[in-house]
Every structure is written in structure tokens, then in C-alpha cells.
Design a protein around this motif. Structure first.
Motif, PDB file in Angstrom:
ATOM      1  N   UNK A  49      49.780  33.087 110.125  1.00  0.00           N
ATOM      2  CA  UNK A  49      50.740  34.044 110.707  1.00  0.00           C
ATOM      3  C   UNK A  49      50.363  35.485 110.374  1.00  0.00           C
ATOM      4  N   UNK A  50      49.871  35.687 109.168  1.00  0.00           N
ATOM      5  CA  UNK A  50      49.555  37.044 108.680  1.00  0.00           C
ATOM      6  C   UNK A  50      48.081  37.143 108.280  1.00  0.00           C
ATOM      7  N   UNK A  51      47.159  37.086 109.271  1.00  0.00           N
ATOM      8  CA  UNK A  51      45.730  37.076 108.911  1.00  0.00           C
ATOM      9  C   UNK A  51      45.281  38.334 108.159  1.00  0.00           C
ATOM     10  N   UNK A  52      46.007  39.449 108.312  1.00  0.00           N
ATOM     11  CA  UNK A  52      45.606  40.681 107.612  1.00  0.00           C
ATOM     12  C   UNK A  52      46.072  40.697 106.159  1.00  0.00           C
ATOM     13  N   UNK A  53      46.905  39.722 105.774  1.00  0.00           N
ATOM     14  CA  UNK A  53      47.496  39.743 104.434  1.00  0.00           C
ATOM     15  C   UNK A  53      47.085  38.519 103.617  1.00  0.00           C
ATOM     16  N   UNK A  54      45.904  37.962 103.962  1.00  0.00           N
ATOM     17  CA  UNK A  54      45.482  36.736 103.258  1.00  0.00           C
ATOM     18  C   UNK A  54      45.258  36.989 101.770  1.00  0.00           C
ATOM     19  N   UNK A  55      44.871  38.208 101.413  1.00  0.00           N
ATOM     20  CA  UNK A  55      44.621  38.506  99.991  1.00  0.00           C
ATOM     21  C   UNK A  55      45.877  38.220  99.159  1.00  0.00           C
ATOM     22  N   UNK A  56      47.013  38.794  99.604  1.00  0.00           N
ATOM     23  CA  UNK A  56      48.265  38.583  98.863  1.00  0.00           C
ATOM     24  C   UNK A  56      48.675  37.110  98.855  1.00  0.00           C
ATOM     25  N   UNK A  57      48.380  36.402  99.952  1.00  0.00           N
ATOM     26  CA  UNK A  57      48.798  35.000 100.058  1.00  0.00           C
ATOM     27  C   UNK A  57      47.959  34.094  99.159  1.00  0.00           C
ATOM     28  N   UNK A  58      46.638  34.354  99.096  1.00  0.00           N
ATOM     29  CA  UNK A  58      45.810  33.595  98.143  1.00  0.00           C
ATOM     30  C   UNK A  58      46.244  33.901  96.708  1.00  0.00           C
ATOM     31  N   UNK A  59      46.554  35.184  96.441  1.00  0.00           N
ATOM     32  CA  UNK A  59      46.983  35.566  95.092  1.00  0.00           C
ATOM     33  C   UNK A  59      48.282  34.849  94.719  1.00  0.00           C
ATOM     34  N   UNK A  60      49.207  34.771  95.680  1.00  0.00           N
ATOM     35  CA  UNK A  60      50.495  34.099  95.421  1.00  0.00           C
ATOM     36  C   UNK A  60      50.281  32.614  95.128  1.00  0.00           C
ATOM     37  N   UNK A  61      49.384  31.982  95.897  1.00  0.00           N
ATOM     38  CA  UNK A  61      49.141  30.547  95.688  1.00  0.00           C
ATOM     39  C   UNK A  61      48.439  30.295  94.354  1.00  0.00           C
ATOM     40  N   UNK A  62      47.457  31.143  94.043  1.00  0.00           N
ATOM     41  CA  UNK A  62      46.764  31.005  92.756  1.00  0.00           C
ATOM     42  C   UNK A  62      47.735  31.125  91.597  1.00  0.00           C
ATOM     43  N   UNK A  63      48.667  32.086  91.714  1.00  0.00           N
ATOM     44  CA  UNK A  63      49.660  32.311  90.656  1.00  0.00           C
ATOM     45  C   UNK A  63      50.559  31.081  90.474  1.00  0.00           C
ATOM     46  N   UNK A  64      50.982  30.469  91.584  1.00  0.00           N
ATOM     47  CA  UNK A  64      51.821  29.259  91.487  1.00  0.00           C
ATOM     48  C   UNK A  64      51.072  28.135  90.775  1.00  0.00           C
ATOM     49  N   UNK A  65      49.794  27.944  91.140  1.00  0.00           N
ATOM     50  CA  UNK A  65      49.001  26.874  90.525  1.00  0.00           C
ATOM     51  C   UNK A  65      48.787  27.150  89.032  1.00  0.00           C
ATOM     52  N   UNK A  66      48.587  28.421  88.700  1.00  0.00           N
ATOM     53  CA  UNK A  66      48.415  28.802  87.296  1.00  0.00           C
ATOM     54  C   UNK A  66      49.700  28.502  86.516  1.00  0.00           C
ATOM     55  N   UNK A  67      50.839  28.869  87.107  1.00  0.00           N
ATOM     56  CA  UNK A  67      52.128  28.595  86.445  1.00  0.00           C
ATOM     57  C   UNK A  67      52.388  27.101  86.312  1.00  0.00           C
ATOM     58  N   UNK A  68      51.875  26.327  87.271  1.00  0.00           N
ATOM     59  CA  UNK A  68      52.055  24.873  87.228  1.00  0.00           C
ATOM     60  C   UNK A  68      51.054  24.210  86.278  1.00  0.00           C
ATOM     61  N   UNK A  69      50.274  25.035  85.576  1.00  0.00           N
ATOM     62  CA  UNK A  69      49.234  24.558  84.659  1.00  0.00           C
ATOM     63  C   UNK A  69      48.184  23.723  85.385  1.00  0.00           C
ATOM     64  N   UNK A  70      47.768  24.239  86.547  1.00  0.00           N
ATOM     65  CA  UNK A  70      46.684  23.630  87.321  1.00  0.00           C
ATOM     66  C   UNK A  70      45.557  24.660  87.462  1.00  0.00           C
ATOM     67  N   UNK A  71      44.923  25.063  86.329  1.00  0.00           N
ATOM     68  CA  UNK A  71      43.962  26.161  86.416  1.00  0.00           C
ATOM     69  C   UNK A  71      42.741  25.853  87.276  1.00  0.00           C
ATOM     70  N   UNK A  72      42.339  24.573  87.304  1.00  0.00           N
ATOM     71  CA  UNK A  72      41.161  24.214  88.120  1.00  0.00           C
ATOM     72  C   UNK A  72      41.475  24.431  89.609  1.00  0.00           C
ATOM     73  N   UNK A  73      42.654  23.990  90.035  1.00  0.00           N
ATOM     74  CA  UNK A  73      43.064  24.194  91.441  1.00  0.00           C
ATOM     75  C   UNK A  73      43.257  25.683  91.729  1.00  0.00           C
ATOM     76  N   UNK A  74      43.801  26.413  90.755  1.00  0.00           N
ATOM     77  CA  UNK A  74      43.977  27.867  90.923  1.00  0.00           C
ATOM     78  C   UNK A  74      42.624  28.531  91.134  1.00  0.00           C
ATOM     79  N   UNK A  75      41.644  28.113  90.326  1.00  0.00           N
ATOM     80  CA  UNK A  75      40.290  28.675  90.442  1.00  0.00           C
ATOM     81  C   UNK A  75      39.735  28.462  91.853  1.00  0.00           C
ATOM     82  N   UNK A  76      39.936  27.266  92.393  1.00  0.00           N
ATOM     83  CA  UNK A  76      39.466  26.978  93.758  1.00  0.00           C
ATOM     84  C   UNK A  76      40.092  27.929  94.771  1.00  0.00           C
ATOM     85  N   UNK A  77      41.398  28.168  94.630  1.00  0.00           N
ATOM     86  CA  UNK A  77      42.110  29.051  95.563  1.00  0.00           C
ATOM     87  C   UNK A  77      41.583  30.481  95.447  1.00  0.00           C
ATOM     88  N   UNK A  78      41.414  30.956  94.205  1.00  0.00           N
ATOM     89  CA  UNK A  78      40.891  32.318  94.029  1.00  0.00           C
ATOM     90  C   UNK A  78      39.478  32.435  94.621  1.00  0.00           C
TER      91      UNK A  78
END
Length: 272
Positions: A85-114
Motif C-alpha cells: 500500500x505504501x511503497x515509498x514508506x517501506x523503510x519505516x515498515x521494515x523497521x517496525x517489523x524488525x522491532x516487533x520481532x526483536x521484542x518477541x525475542x526472535x533476533x534471527x528473524x529480526x535480522x532477516x527482516x532488517x
């Protein structure tokens, strides 16, 4: 206060029903529900804010509310939809997803997203900073330092990166003076930031200056009494012979954070 929240809620509900500035009203109703920790209700309001100046933030917060209801995969699906929906704002969206995975203690998955995000936005300081946190949790300290250094090469006064790099150096080495230099620069930029005050106190402790350490950590703890700050302040008090004061602070922190790794390690080491 609760009374103010209720009055604000009534006013925004009226605005929403009238249809004037309904999107703004929905956004603020979402923030009120979130403050009350009614995450389902917050999600529903945020999702209604589809237009106007708050639309993007509202949709990202809605995804976070899905996560807060213990549905991490649902939150990730929502963020993936928002990237189309927001192709110009993918940076913020990847950052938001990485942060959720980090908070969920899934650092390996967070690393993949980043990493995915950095393929699309290679010079993103936000994504590099997030990735450094994931690397640190995975124990790859050199990679974490390299990412933070890259952020600082692009933005030398980034207080968050200065603080994180100083803290990393203080915790994973003995070059405490170099660590202190980074943290001092961060503190000059944001003199009241409790995270930076905590780092400054911790590095002062590592340098052997207990009085300065206590000064910074007491300020940090007043502003932000989280488990890690409590662990650090307690340790400094313990080294000053203030055993009961240290225990009180640790016990208070343990009521909400019995599993916190820094807190439990500190107590086990000093007061077994």
C-alpha cells in the motif's frame, strides 16, 4: 488522569460520529484505547483512520496492536500488506517489523527482516540501527559495532547510535574511556535521556567512579525505573556498602521483571 481521558474520549467520539475529521478522531481514540491497554479496541480505531495526516502511523500502530494481542504472525502479515500500500514508506515498515520481532525475542528473524529492508533501502540508518540490536542479541558484537559505526559515519551526531556504541564497547570489552567518550557525546545532545544517563552511570562505574555512577543512575532511575537501570543502580549501591537499599531496588524491579537477564544475573552474582 482517567477523568481527562474519559472527557477526551467523549469529545473525539462526538467528532467521529459527526463525520468531521473522523480520521483524526479515530486516530486519537486509538491512542486512548492503547493507553488503557485495550489493544483490540485500539486496533479497531486505528484501522478506521484511513485518510488524513495520521493514516500511515495509524495503520502501523494497528499492526502493533495485533502483536500486543499475542498474534505476531498476524502483525507481520499486516505490515507486509502495508508495504504494497505504501511503497515509498517501506523503510519505516521494515523497521517496525524488525522491532516487533526483536521484542518477541526472535533476533534471527529480526535480522532477516532488517537485511531485506537494507536490500531495498541500502543507506537506511534506521534499519542499520535496528540490525545492530539484533546482532548484539545474537552475540555478533563486531557486526553490531560495524552497523552502529556506519550510522555514525552518515550521521555523526546521532545520539541513539553514539549511546548504543558506547554501551556495547563498555559491556563487551575493557576500553571504558573510549566507551565514555561516545556516551558523553550522546549526553551532550540529549542531556535528560534516561537511557543515555544509564549508560553514563554504567561506564562511570566501570571506570571506578562510584559517586558519578550513582549520580547518573539515580537520575536515570527516577525518569525510567526499568529492570536494567535498577540492576545497575543496585550494583553501584552494593559496591558502596548500601546493601539494603540495593536489595529494595532489585526486589521492586523483580515484581514485574522476574526473568530479566541483566537483573537476575546481577542479583545472582552479588547477593546469591
Amino acid at each position: 488522569s482517567l477523568g481527562q481521558l474519559t472527557r477526551a474520549e467523549t469529545a473525539f467520539e462526538r467528532l467521529y460520529k459527526n463525520g468531521e475529521r473522523a480520521d483524526d478522531a479515530a486516530f486519537y481514540l486509538g491512542t486512548i484505547a492503547e493507553q488503557r491497554e485495550d489493544y483490540g479496541q485500539a486496533q479497531r480505531w486505528y484501522q478506521r483512520a484511513e485518510n488524513g495526516g495520521h493514516a500511515f502511523e495509524a495503520q502501523v500502530r494497528a499492526a502493533r496492536m495485533i502483536f500486543m494481542q499475542d498474534d505476531l504472525p498476524g502483525a507481520q502479515r499486516r505490515l507486509a500488506e502495508l508495504r504494497t500500500t505504501y511503497p515509498d514508506l517501506v523503510e519505516q515498515l521494515y523497521a517496525a517489523e524488525g522491532q516487533l520481532l526483536y521484542e518477541a525475542d526472535e533476533p534471527r528473524a529480526a535480522l532477516d527482516i532488517y537485511n531485506h529492508g537494507l536490500e531495498e533501502v541500502p543507506d537506511s540508518s534506521e534499519l542499520r540501527y535496528g540490525r545492530s540490536m539484533a546482532y548484539e542479541r545474537l552475540g555478533d558484537i563486531e557486526a553490531a559495532k560495524a552497523d552502529l559505526q556506519a550510522v555514525l559515519d552518515a550521521e555523526p551526531d546521532d545520539a541513539r547510535a553514539l549511546n548504543a556504541l558506547g554501551y556495547l564497547i563498555a559491556n563487551h570489552g575493557t576500553d571504558y574511556q573510549r566507551a565514555a567518550d561516545y556516551i558523553q557525546r550522546a549526553l551532550e545532545a540529549e542531556p535528560d535521556n534516561p537511557a543515555i544517563l544509564d549508560s553514563m552511570g554504567w561506564v562511570a562505574y566501570r571506570l571506578g567512579d562510584l559517586d558519578a555512577a550513582r549520580h547518573y543512575l539515580e537520575r536515570a532511575y527516577r525518569e525510567f525505573p526499568d529492570a536494567e537501570v535498577a540492576a545497575h543502580l543496585g550494583e553501584v549501591l552494593w559496591q558502596q556498602g548500601q546493601y539494603e537499599a540495593a536489595r529494595r531496588i532489585w526486589q521492586k524491579a523483580m515484581t514485574d521483571n522476574a526473568e530479566h537477564p541483566v537483573l537476575t544475573e546481577t542479583i545472582k552474582r552479588l547477593d546469591p
